[in-house]
Write a protein that holds these residues in place. Structure first.
Motif, PDB file in Angstrom:
ATOM      1  N   ASP A 229       0.881  -1.301  -0.002  1.00 54.47           N
ATOM      2  CA  ASP A 229       0.024  -0.080  -0.039  1.00 54.47           C
ATOM      3  C   ASP A 229       0.789   1.190   0.112  1.00 54.47           C
ATOM      4  OD1 ASP A 229      -2.266  -1.575   0.089  1.00 54.47           O
ATOM      5  OD2 ASP A 229      -2.269  -1.719   2.203  1.00 54.47           O
ATOM      6  N   PHE A 230       0.499   2.304  -0.638  1.00 54.13           N
ATOM      7  CA  PHE A 230       1.228   3.618  -1.035  1.00 54.13           C
ATOM      8  C   PHE A 230       0.305   4.678  -0.578  1.00 54.13           C
ATOM      9  CE2 PHE A 230       2.727   0.422  -3.766  1.00 54.13           C
ATOM     10  CZ  PHE A 230       4.125   0.227  -3.427  1.00 54.13           C
ATOM     11  N   GLU A 231       0.793   5.800  -0.266  1.00 54.18           N
ATOM     12  CA  GLU A 231       0.159   7.086  -0.390  1.00 54.18           C
ATOM     13  C   GLU A 231       0.825   8.076  -1.509  1.00 54.18           C
ATOM     14  OE1 GLU A 231      -0.460  10.848   2.544  1.00 54.18           O
ATOM     15  OE2 GLU A 231      -1.267   8.668   3.456  1.00 54.18           O
ATOM     16  N   VAL A 232       0.318   8.466  -2.394  1.00 54.43           N
ATOM     17  CA  VAL A 232       1.139   9.214  -3.391  1.00 54.43           C
ATOM     18  C   VAL A 232      -0.090  10.369  -3.818  1.00 54.43           C
ATOM     19  CG1 VAL A 232       2.285   7.324  -4.222  1.00 54.43           C
ATOM     20  CG2 VAL A 232       0.148   7.892  -5.388  1.00 54.43           C
ATOM     21  N   ARG A 233       0.543  11.329  -4.673  1.00 52.28           N
ATOM     22  CA  ARG A 233      -0.319  12.463  -5.404  1.00 52.28           C
ATOM     23  C   ARG A 233      -0.470  11.955  -6.723  1.00 52.28           C
ATOM     24  NH1 ARG A 233       3.382  16.690  -2.834  1.00 52.28           N
ATOM     25  NH2 ARG A 233       4.599  15.136  -2.915  1.00 52.28           N
ATOM     26  N   LEU A 234      -1.781  11.760  -7.197  1.00 57.97           N
ATOM     27  CA  LEU A 234      -2.145  11.611  -8.789  1.00 57.97           C
ATOM     28  C   LEU A 234      -2.418  12.946  -9.005  1.00 57.97           C
ATOM     29  CD1 LEU A 234      -3.672   8.071  -8.584  1.00 57.97           C
ATOM     30  CD2 LEU A 234      -1.226   8.426  -9.426  1.00 57.97           C
ATOM     31  N   ARG A 235      -2.023  13.130 -10.419  1.00 54.10           N
ATOM     32  CA  ARG A 235      -2.254  14.203 -11.414  1.00 54.10           C
ATOM     33  C   ARG A 235      -3.717  14.151 -11.961  1.00 54.10           C
ATOM     34  NH1 ARG A 235      -1.355  14.849 -16.666  1.00 54.10           N
ATOM     35  NH2 ARG A 235       0.201  13.203 -16.520  1.00 54.10           N
ATOM     36  N   SER A 236      -4.449  15.008 -11.938  1.00 54.91           N
ATOM     37  CA  SER A 236      -5.902  15.121 -12.533  1.00 54.91           C
ATOM     38  C   SER A 236      -5.687  15.906 -13.924  1.00 54.91           C
ATOM     39  CB  SER A 236      -6.960  15.768 -11.727  1.00 54.91           C
ATOM     40  OG  SER A 236      -6.426  17.023 -11.377  1.00 54.91           O
ATOM     41  N   SER A 237      -6.632  15.699 -14.731  1.00 57.08           N
ATOM     42  CA  SER A 237      -6.585  16.190 -16.032  1.00 57.08           C
ATOM     43  C   SER A 237      -6.488  17.646 -16.074  1.00 57.08           C
ATOM     44  CB  SER A 237      -8.007  15.752 -16.872  1.00 57.08           C
ATOM     45  OG  SER A 237      -9.188  16.185 -16.142  1.00 57.08           O
ATOM     46  N   ASP A 238      -6.941  18.418 -15.144  1.00 54.56           N
ATOM     47  CA  ASP A 238      -6.653  19.822 -14.976  1.00 54.56           C
ATOM     48  C   ASP A 238      -5.515  20.478 -14.353  1.00 54.56           C
ATOM     49  OD1 ASP A 238      -6.940  19.408 -12.217  1.00 54.56           O
ATOM     50  OD2 ASP A 238      -8.792  20.333 -11.800  1.00 54.56           O
TER      51      ASP A 238
END
Length: 712
Positions: A229-238
């Motif tokens: 399990d990880f905690e990351v920041r994912l980029r959104s389309s905006d």
């Protein structure tokens, strides 16, 4: 596994959309759009980049059951299944960047209202027949409804695909080198990415740049057929980023998958919880000011920037006595008032904190001692002011002391210096009371002790005030709490409730009154007066309890009180924002025959609107409006409106506080049919009330003529 980032720096170059022809869609010759596709066996239609339908061939109108005349010029997006709409919208937004679209599977609404399963492939084309030369998305579709039904009956592939696309969590299938092979619908719904453009892209290109190396290191360490399990920041389309919780499953050895499965969700609740924890770690949870740790951290940072530092410590004089005299709720209100007033002191480079109890600390950057003294005087002037609570003045005073160092080395020494000065002030001030009389404190303590005893010895009991009709006939009575004090006589609600709240006995007092009111309702019924309703006041905290409705009806049964004889009164201001539980309890009582009435009506915001929205059977016009009738135009107008609306809604309307004959007569002229007040009777003990029934003559002076009945 090695995640390849080469595509991130060299994105695929797609030919510009407008120059593409139909040849990119169905291997047709690059001829004008409309003439070449009219007779195709598959549905073909063209939409602009806003989704407005510009063309549909005969097969499209046949398969979808559309009226070609009616739908041309209309948006097709409302015809797409809601679960597929995000996928279609994302594909449209990125259409100009693709040579041709990947195969999409969606559901579209048939003209008969059913859903048609379609496979779509699209391309951009400049419509030569369009007057404005707008760019069009040309779509070739295939009706797979029959095949979908067959697959659904005989296999699980489409079922699993549908489940994957409609589940709330994001799922991404990666190849062995970390490139995206496919994503489910949640990725588009939550992050907005077009799944077609994600295919073959490095997954880590969608991660925040600061999270990539850590993510790669952890993924490489996952054993075969295991997960992490990880905690990351994912980029959104905006272009923004969302904190996400991901689970990565290593299935490189699986003969079918041969890659990784990444599942996850946006962790907004986790982020909010962490921010709350971080805030509470440095702030006082009651006032919102910095706590000791937060103050020390902020003040030391201020010291590190250089310059002098002044510290001001504040406490409330005799705060314990405030709690004892007025009760803890008032003590809390004083704490909040002091915190708010300190926070509202506008001063450059000011740090404010509450260390606990009634101890507050302020720090300010200053080049000389004069600045801290000026702040000191301002705090003394603005903070220790009287507060008004429930129409009562609460007086309190504050003590303050300061310390200043032009070249501070240790924050602790400044705090100790200021605290020692404050202690010296306490020792040298004789019998400080902060404006509170110690005799009053002792008297209040005695009263609290007496109130506790009164509940057990029967001194707390309800008296009943009649509610009469225009003939003076008693139609209802209201149970009002009284304390039959052995020395002070009969004490009213104004003497009892403040004490009860201080002693934590308010609920016990209410329970006692309710119990005796239910017993009196049964007694009325047995005496042949079962038509007389019994009104009881219910605290809003009690009616908001999930068990109240059930408990009330059980108590009625226990005391043999008929539910239809009882009326529960709730103060209007307590119903400004009723909870779902309160409304449920109100409806439960009404279904059992018990009436619900709004007390003190007209005092809340948008009163008449509430009368339309709340599940109630009656209202009681607040006595302040009755007193102002024909004296205050606003009171007269509102009373007129309440009476009129009550009549329209067919709910009862009682005028409270009727003390003069002209008030009764004027209210009757306006249409009011029920009255309560000293003109007819004070609240009296139950035995006395029984002797007064059935009619009550208004209390008038000897020389005042007796009124005749208002209505025959």
């Amino acid at each position: 596994m090695t995640f390849d980032l080469s595509k991130e720096s060299s994105p695929a170059q797609h030919p510009p959309g407008p120059s593409r022809r139909l040849a990119n869609v169905a291997d047709a010759s690059p001829v004008p759009l409309i003439p070449s596709i009219t007779k195709l066996g598959d549905p073909v239609f063209a939409i602009n980049t806003s989704g407005v339908l510009r063309y549909a061939n005969d097969r499209a109108t046949e398969v979808l059951g559309w009226d070609s005349v009616a739908v041309i010029g209309e948006s097709v997006l409302p015809l797409v299944h809601p679960d597929d709409l995000n996928l279609v919208a994302a594909s449209m937004e990125t259409a100009t960047g693709k040579s041709y679209g990947q195969l999409l599977r969606i559901r579209a609404r048939h003209g008969r209202g059913t859903w048609v399963n379609l496979e779509l492939r699209s391309a951009m084309q400049k419509s030569e027949d369009s007057e404005d030369g707008e760019d069009l998305i040309v779509i070739v579709a295939r009706d797979t409804t029959d095949r979908h039904h067959l697959d659904f009956d005989q296999g699980d592939v489409d079922m699993l695909r549908s489940v994957m696309n409609n589940m709330h969590g994001m799922v991404t299938l990666l190849s062995g080198d970390g490139h995206v092979r496919s994503v489910n619908g949640a990725v588009t719904r939550l992050l907005g990415h077009d799944p077609e453009l994600m295919r073959s892209e490095p997954f880590i290109s969608y991660l925040h740049s600061d999270d990539r190396d850590r993510f790669l290191d952890q993924v490489h360490a996952i054993p075969a057929n295991a997960s992490a399990d990880f905690e990351v920041r994912l980029r959104s389309s905006d272009g923004g980023h969302h904190v996400c919780e991901l689970s990565v499953n290593n299935l490189l050895d699986d003969p079918v998958v041969k890659g990784y499965i990444v599942s996850g969700r946006i962790a907004s609740a986790l982020v909010d919880a962490r921010e709350r924890v971080d805030f509470l770690a440095l702030h006082d949870n009651r006032t919102g000011l910095l706590n000791r740790d937060g103050f020390m951290q902020s003040a030391r940072a201020m010291m590190a920037d250089g310059g002098g530092l002044g510290v001001l410590v504040i406490d409330i004089v005799n705060f314990r006595s405030i709690n004892e005299l007025y009760g803890e709720p008032v003590g809390d209100a004083v704490i909040f008032a002091v915190a708010e007033r300190i926070e509202n002191v506008r001063w450059t480079d000011l740090i404010t904190a509450r260390f606990g109890g009634d101890e507050f600390v302020v720090a300010v950057r200053s080049s000389n001692a004069a600045t801290i003294e000026m702040l000191h005087e301002r705090v003394r002037r603005e903070v220790g002011q009287t507060i008004i609570l429930e129409d009562h003045e609460v007086n309190f005073a504050i003590r303050t002391a300061t310390a200043f160092d032009a070249t501070p080395k240790a924050l602790d020494s400044l705090l100790v210096s200021a605290s020692n000065k404050l202690m010296s002030i306490k020792r040298n001030t004789h019998s400080e009371s902060g404006g509170i009389s110690f005799d009053a404190i002792n008297e209040r303590r005695l009263q609290l002790d007496q109130l506790r005893a009164s509940l057990s010895n029967g001194e707390i009991q309800p008296f009943f005030q009649p509610i009469v009709d225009v003939q003076g006939t008693v139609t209802a009575v209201e149970a009002l709490v009284r304390w039959v004090h052995p020395v002070r006589g009969v004490l009213g609600v104004g003497e009892i409730l403040p004490l009860a709240r201080m002693a934590g006995l308010a609920e016990a007092v209410d329970d006692r009154v309710l119990e005796l009111a239910l017993q009196f309702a049964h007694r009325l019924d047995q005496a042949g007066h079962g038509h007389i309703d019994v009104h009881v006041n219910v605290d809003p905290k009690v009616i908001a309890s999930p068990s109240f409705g059930h408990s009330f009806l059980n108590r009625c049964a226990h005391h043999k009180a008929r539910t239809e004889q009882m009326v529960v009164e709730i103060t209007e201001t307590d119903l400004l924002a009723p909870s779902a539980i309160s409304l449920s309890n109100m409806n439960k009582l009404r279904r059992a025959g018990t009436h619900v009435s709004i007390d003190d009506f007209g005092t809340g915001y948008s009163s008449l609107v509430h009368l339309l929205e709340l599940p109630v059977d009656g209202v009681k016009i607040d006595r302040r409006f009755v007193a102002g009738i024909d004296i205050d135009a606003a009171a007269t107008n509102l009373t007129t409106a309440i009476v009129g609306l009550s009549e329209s809604l067919r709910i009862t309307c009682v005028a409270e506080g009727v003390e003069q004959p002209y008030q009764r007569d004027r209210l009757f002229e306006l249409g009011c049919q029920a009255f309560q007040g000293w003109l007819f009777s004070h609240a009296v003990p139950p035995d006395e009330l029984l002797t007064m029934l059935p009619n009550i003559t208004p209390t008038l002076s000897d020389d005042e003529p007796r009124p005749v009945p208002l209505r025959s």
